[in-house]
Design a protein around this motif. Sequence first.
Motif, PDB file in Angstrom:
ATOM      1  N   GLY A 182       0.806  -1.219   0.000  1.00  0.00           N
ATOM      2  CA  GLY A 182       0.000   0.000   0.000  1.00  0.00           C
ATOM      3  C   GLY A 182       0.831   1.257   0.000  1.00  0.00           C
ATOM      4  O   GLY A 182       0.452   2.258  -0.623  1.00  0.00           O
ATOM      5  N   ARG A 183       1.992   1.216   0.668  1.00  0.00           N
ATOM      6  CA  ARG A 183       2.844   2.401   0.728  1.00  0.00           C
ATOM      7  C   ARG A 183       3.676   2.595  -0.531  1.00  0.00           C
ATOM      8  O   ARG A 183       4.122   3.712  -0.812  1.00  0.00           O
ATOM      9  CB  ARG A 183       3.777   2.311   1.935  1.00  0.00           C
ATOM     10  N   SER A 184       3.908   1.529  -1.262  1.00  0.00           N
ATOM     11  CA  SER A 184       4.812   1.622  -2.413  1.00  0.00           C
ATOM     12  C   SER A 184       4.118   2.100  -3.680  1.00  0.00           C
ATOM     13  O   SER A 184       4.783   2.608  -4.591  1.00  0.00           O
ATOM     14  CB  SER A 184       5.463   0.262  -2.663  1.00  0.00           C
ATOM     15  N   LEU A 185       2.798   1.946  -3.769  1.00  0.00           N
ATOM     16  CA  LEU A 185       2.095   2.329  -4.996  1.00  0.00           C
ATOM     17  C   LEU A 185       1.943   3.848  -5.074  1.00  0.00           C
ATOM     18  O   LEU A 185       1.468   4.468  -4.122  1.00  0.00           O
ATOM     19  CB  LEU A 185       0.707   1.680  -5.039  1.00  0.00           C
ATOM     20  N   PRO A 186       2.319   4.464  -6.179  1.00  0.00           N
ATOM     21  CA  PRO A 186       2.030   5.898  -6.359  1.00  0.00           C
ATOM     22  C   PRO A 186       0.528   6.144  -6.297  1.00  0.00           C
ATOM     23  O   PRO A 186      -0.267   5.323  -6.766  1.00  0.00           O
ATOM     24  CB  PRO A 186       2.587   6.187  -7.759  1.00  0.00           C
ATOM     25  N   PHE A 187       0.140   7.290  -5.720  1.00  0.00           N
ATOM     26  CA  PHE A 187      -1.280   7.499  -5.445  1.00  0.00           C
ATOM     27  C   PHE A 187      -2.120   7.523  -6.713  1.00  0.00           C
ATOM     28  O   PHE A 187      -3.239   6.977  -6.729  1.00  0.00           O
ATOM     29  CB  PHE A 187      -1.474   8.807  -4.672  1.00  0.00           C
ATOM     30  N   ILE A 188      -1.621   8.129  -7.778  1.00  0.00           N
ATOM     31  CA  ILE A 188      -2.393   8.199  -9.025  1.00  0.00           C
ATOM     32  C   ILE A 188      -2.687   6.789  -9.543  1.00  0.00           C
ATOM     33  O   ILE A 188      -3.817   6.478  -9.961  1.00  0.00           O
ATOM     34  CB  ILE A 188      -1.645   9.020 -10.088  1.00  0.00           C
ATOM     35  N   ILE A 189      -1.677   5.914  -9.511  1.00  0.00           N
ATOM     36  CA  ILE A 189      -1.869   4.537  -9.971  1.00  0.00           C
ATOM     37  C   ILE A 189      -2.842   3.807  -9.049  1.00  0.00           C
ATOM     38  O   ILE A 189      -3.720   3.057  -9.507  1.00  0.00           O
ATOM     39  CB  ILE A 189      -0.519   3.805 -10.038  1.00  0.00           C
ATOM     40  N   LEU A 190      -2.682   4.003  -7.742  1.00  0.00           N
ATOM     41  CA  LEU A 190      -3.591   3.373  -6.784  1.00  0.00           C
ATOM     42  C   LEU A 190      -5.022   3.818  -7.017  1.00  0.00           C
ATOM     43  O   LEU A 190      -5.954   3.003  -7.002  1.00  0.00           O
ATOM     44  CB  LEU A 190      -3.153   3.722  -5.363  1.00  0.00           C
ATOM     45  N   MET A 191      -5.208   5.106  -7.248  1.00  0.00           N
ATOM     46  CA  MET A 191      -6.549   5.652  -7.447  1.00  0.00           C
ATOM     47  C   MET A 191      -7.228   5.038  -8.669  1.00  0.00           C
ATOM     48  O   MET A 191      -8.424   4.712  -8.642  1.00  0.00           O
ATOM     49  CB  MET A 191      -6.462   7.170  -7.592  1.00  0.00           C
ATOM     50  N   ILE A 192      -6.465   4.845  -9.737  1.00  0.00           N
ATOM     51  CA  ILE A 192      -7.014   4.238 -10.954  1.00  0.00           C
ATOM     52  C   ILE A 192      -7.243   2.742 -10.758  1.00  0.00           C
ATOM     53  O   ILE A 192      -8.251   2.186 -11.208  1.00  0.00           O
ATOM     54  CB  ILE A 192      -6.071   4.502 -12.146  1.00  0.00           C
ATOM     55  N   ALA A 193      -6.324   2.083 -10.057  1.00  0.00           N
ATOM     56  CA  ALA A 193      -6.390   0.625  -9.912  1.00  0.00           C
ATOM     57  C   ALA A 193      -7.605   0.177  -9.112  1.00  0.00           C
ATOM     58  O   ALA A 193      -8.137  -0.918  -9.351  1.00  0.00           O
ATOM     59  CB  ALA A 193      -5.113   0.106  -9.258  1.00  0.00           C
ATOM     60  N   ILE A 194      -8.036   0.995  -8.147  1.00  0.00           N
ATOM     61  CA  ILE A 194      -9.142   0.564  -7.276  1.00  0.00           C
ATOM     62  C   ILE A 194     -10.455   1.250  -7.657  1.00  0.00           C
ATOM     63  O   ILE A 194     -11.364   1.340  -6.819  1.00  0.00           O
ATOM     64  CB  ILE A 194      -8.818   0.811  -5.793  1.00  0.00           C
ATOM     65  N   LEU A 195     -10.578   1.685  -8.892  1.00  0.00           N
ATOM     66  CA  LEU A 195     -11.830   2.311  -9.323  1.00  0.00           C
ATOM     67  C   LEU A 195     -13.047   1.409  -9.110  1.00  0.00           C
ATOM     68  O   LEU A 195     -14.096   1.896  -8.657  1.00  0.00           O
ATOM     69  CB  LEU A 195     -11.728   2.726 -10.793  1.00  0.00           C
ATOM     70  N   PRO A 196     -12.969   0.096  -9.401  1.00  0.00           N
ATOM     71  CA  PRO A 196     -14.139  -0.762  -9.107  1.00  0.00           C
ATOM     72  C   PRO A 196     -14.484  -0.794  -7.617  1.00  0.00           C
ATOM     73  O   PRO A 196     -15.665  -0.788  -7.257  1.00  0.00           O
ATOM     74  CB  PRO A 196     -13.697  -2.134  -9.617  1.00  0.00           C
ATOM     75  N   PHE A 197     -13.467  -0.822  -6.768  1.00  0.00           N
ATOM     76  CA  PHE A 197     -13.708  -0.806  -5.324  1.00  0.00           C
ATOM     77  C   PHE A 197     -14.318   0.524  -4.896  1.00  0.00           C
ATOM     78  O   PHE A 197     -15.224   0.567  -4.054  1.00  0.00           O
ATOM     79  CB  PHE A 197     -12.396  -1.055  -4.580  1.00  0.00           C
ATOM     80  N   THR A 198     -13.831   1.619  -5.485  1.00  0.00           N
ATOM     81  CA  THR A 198     -14.391   2.940  -5.176  1.00  0.00           C
ATOM     82  C   THR A 198     -15.862   3.015  -5.569  1.00  0.00           C
ATOM     83  O   THR A 198     -16.696   3.535  -4.806  1.00  0.00           O
ATOM     84  CB  THR A 198     -13.594   4.039  -5.909  1.00  0.00           C
ATOM     85  N   ARG A 199     -16.192   2.473  -6.751  1.00  0.00           N
ATOM     86  CA  ARG A 199     -17.588   2.476  -7.198  1.00  0.00           C
ATOM     87  C   ARG A 199     -18.450   1.615  -6.275  1.00  0.00           C
ATOM     88  O   ARG A 199     -19.601   1.952  -5.985  1.00  0.00           O
ATOM     89  CB  ARG A 199     -17.680   1.976  -8.633  1.00  0.00           C
ATOM     90  N   PHE A 200     -17.892   0.518  -5.789  1.00  0.00           N
ATOM     91  CA  PHE A 200     -18.628  -0.373  -4.885  1.00  0.00           C
ATOM     92  C   PHE A 200     -18.909   0.326  -3.552  1.00  0.00           C
ATOM     93  O   PHE A 200     -20.018   0.200  -2.996  1.00  0.00           O
ATOM     94  CB  PHE A 200     -17.830  -1.657  -4.656  1.00  0.00           C
ATOM     95  N   ILE A 201     -17.944   1.073  -3.028  1.00  0.00           N
ATOM     96  CA  ILE A 201     -18.098   1.723  -1.729  1.00  0.00           C
ATOM     97  C   ILE A 201     -18.930   2.996  -1.837  1.00  0.00           C
ATOM     98  O   ILE A 201     -19.870   3.222  -1.050  1.00  0.00           O
ATOM     99  CB  ILE A 201     -16.720   2.047  -1.118  1.00  0.00           C
ATOM    100  N   ALA A 202     -18.583   3.862  -2.791  1.00  0.00           N
ATOM    101  CA  ALA A 202     -19.199   5.188  -2.868  1.00  0.00           C
ATOM    102  C   ALA A 202     -20.335   5.272  -3.872  1.00  0.00           C
ATOM    103  O   ALA A 202     -21.085   6.252  -3.875  1.00  0.00           O
ATOM    104  CB  ALA A 202     -18.139   6.237  -3.217  1.00  0.00           C
TER     105      ALA A 202
END
Length: 232
Positions: A78-98
């Motif tokens: 979690g600490r090693s991933l750049p935030f922009i990449i992390l934000m794009i990678a978890i878009l399905p999870f974001t849609r599921f939560i929000a």
Amino acid sequence: MEYMNNFTNFISDPLIMQIFIAILETFELILIPGFFAILLGGLLGLILFMLRPDQLFYPNSSSKLYFYKFLDFIVNTGRSLPFIILMIAILPFTRFIAGTTIGTLAACVPLTVAAVPFMARIVENACLNVSHGVIEAANSMGASTKQILWYVILPESRINIINGIGIMLIALVGYSSMAGTLAGGGLGALAFNYGYQRFDNKIILITVLLILLIVQILQYMTNYLCKYYSHK
């Protein structure tokens, strides 16, 4: 009366309103993920500290070691991933939560995911700075794990934890600005949509000054709390 009219015209200006809304959204992007990072990341950091092979809380076993390595791997990932990449990678999870992938509420999801492992490592390192002899002394006097954590480790490490919370919140200021470039709202979105895309350097300058002001406020509050608790 003239001053009142000028003030009314000032606050009713669309640009001023956009700046005001962006400031509120930025605080939302900092405080909501910050709250969950302190809650979840703090708990995860304590678990990592307690499961370390060199601690006295639980007998050393292969299952304990494997569980520690698993949590340590998750935190490092979690600490090693750049935030922009992390934000794009978890878009399905974001849609599921929000329920959506755009807006301030949606941006809070990847911000929280990025901040939790960051805070966990801060808490673990803060607890590691507590003298091992103090922990052994409390353990030899028959103190339970809960008592050692609550009355020994947390009080001894609270200054470092408070400093770490300040660092985490300031990091969230930068993350929230990056989230704004992907329709996350806040001052980052204001700078990108009204400053960069419209070639308005004035908006970019205002955004930079506001972000610097927010960082200075957070740092001042952190220093004040550290000074207050260092004298208790």
